[in-house]
Design a protein around this motif. Structure first.
Motif, PDB file in Angstrom:
ATOM      1  N   GLN A   1      47.800   1.645 -15.495  1.00 57.93           N
ATOM      2  CA  GLN A   1      47.084   2.916 -15.601  1.00 57.93           C
ATOM      3  C   GLN A   1      46.015   2.856 -16.687  1.00 57.93           C
ATOM      4  N   LEU A   2      46.316   2.195 -17.789  1.00 60.68           N
ATOM      5  CA  LEU A   2      45.323   2.038 -18.851  1.00 60.68           C
ATOM      6  C   LEU A   2      44.141   1.194 -18.375  1.00 60.68           C
ATOM      7  N   ALA A   3      44.435   0.127 -17.649  1.00 58.92           N
ATOM      8  CA  ALA A   3      43.362  -0.719 -17.116  1.00 58.92           C
ATOM      9  C   ALA A   3      42.504   0.071 -16.127  1.00 58.92           C
ATOM     10  N   ASP A   4      43.139   0.864 -15.279  1.00 55.78           N
ATOM     11  CA  ASP A   4      42.393   1.705 -14.327  1.00 55.78           C
ATOM     12  C   ASP A   4      41.509   2.709 -15.068  1.00 55.78           C
ATOM     13  N   ALA A   5      42.050   3.303 -16.111  1.00 52.40           N
ATOM     14  CA  ALA A   5      41.278   4.278 -16.890  1.00 52.40           C
ATOM     15  C   ALA A   5      40.062   3.614 -17.524  1.00 52.40           C
ATOM     16  N   MET A   6      40.232   2.387 -18.006  1.00 54.69           N
ATOM     17  CA  MET A   6      39.103   1.673 -18.613  1.00 54.69           C
ATOM     18  C   MET A   6      38.019   1.374 -17.575  1.00 54.69           C
ATOM     19  N   ARG A   7      38.433   1.027 -16.362  1.00 51.45           N
ATOM     20  CA  ARG A   7      37.454   0.732 -15.305  1.00 51.45           C
ATOM     21  C   ARG A   7      36.697   1.978 -14.874  1.00 51.45           C
ATOM     22  N   HIS A   8      37.330   3.137 -14.988  1.00 48.90           N
ATOM     23  CA  HIS A   8      36.703   4.374 -14.508  1.00 48.90           C
ATOM     24  C   HIS A   8      35.963   5.156 -15.581  1.00 48.90           C
ATOM     25  N   GLU A   9      36.003   4.658 -16.815  1.00 52.74           N
ATOM     26  CA  GLU A   9      35.279   5.351 -17.889  1.00 52.74           C
ATOM     27  C   GLU A   9      33.792   5.292 -17.618  1.00 52.74           C
ATOM     28  N   GLN A  10      33.133   6.376 -17.922  1.00 55.79           N
ATOM     29  CA  GLN A  10      31.680   6.445 -17.768  1.00 55.79           C
ATOM     30  C   GLN A  10      31.035   5.662 -18.909  1.00 55.79           C
ATOM     31  N   PRO A  11      30.094   4.794 -18.601  1.00 59.97           N
ATOM     32  CA  PRO A  11      29.383   4.108 -19.690  1.00 59.97           C
ATOM     33  C   PRO A  11      28.543   5.110 -20.481  1.00 59.97           C
ATOM     34  N   LEU A  12      28.380   4.824 -21.764  1.00 66.33           N
ATOM     35  CA  LEU A  12      27.549   5.690 -22.597  1.00 66.33           C
ATOM     36  C   LEU A  12      26.097   5.562 -22.166  1.00 66.33           C
ATOM     37  N   ARG A  13      25.440   6.678 -22.133  1.00 71.05           N
ATOM     38  CA  ARG A  13      24.011   6.667 -21.752  1.00 71.05           C
ATOM     39  C   ARG A  13      23.168   6.826 -23.010  1.00 71.05           C
ATOM     40  N   HIS A  14      22.086   6.088 -23.010  1.00 68.49           N
ATOM     41  CA  HIS A  14      21.170   6.137 -24.174  1.00 68.49           C
ATOM     42  C   HIS A  14      20.042   7.065 -23.887  1.00 68.49           C
TER      43      HIS A  14
END
Length: 74
Positions: free
Chosen positions: A61-74
């Motif tokens: 579940q932690l790995a899935d959450a990391m894959r689905h995190e939105q990248p930071l936008r600049h």
């Protein structure tokens, strides 16, 4: 099924790992009880019945959450 917050999962996994090491090196009765408590909580949160399975599911579940995190936008 909706998973637990990643921060909660991370905290529970880290706590389990720490307590397992302490118990393995001759931990006290209190340490064993703490491990039982955190094991129970992790199993409930992950919908499992055994610590090894709960840890596996939590890490997935932690790995899935990391894959689905939105990248930071600049």
């Amino acid at each position: 099924m909706m998973g637990a917050r990643p921060s909660l999962l991370r905290e529970l996994v880290e706590r389990c790992e720490t307590l397992r090491r302490r118990v393995a090196s001759g931990g006290s009765t209190q340490t064993r009880r703490q491990l039982e408590d955190v094991t129970y909580t992790l199993c409930v949160v992950t919908g499992t019945r055994q610590l090894d399975t709960a840890l596996y599911v939590a890490r997935q579940q932690l790995a899935d959450a990391m894959r689905h995190e939105q990248p930071l936008r600049h």
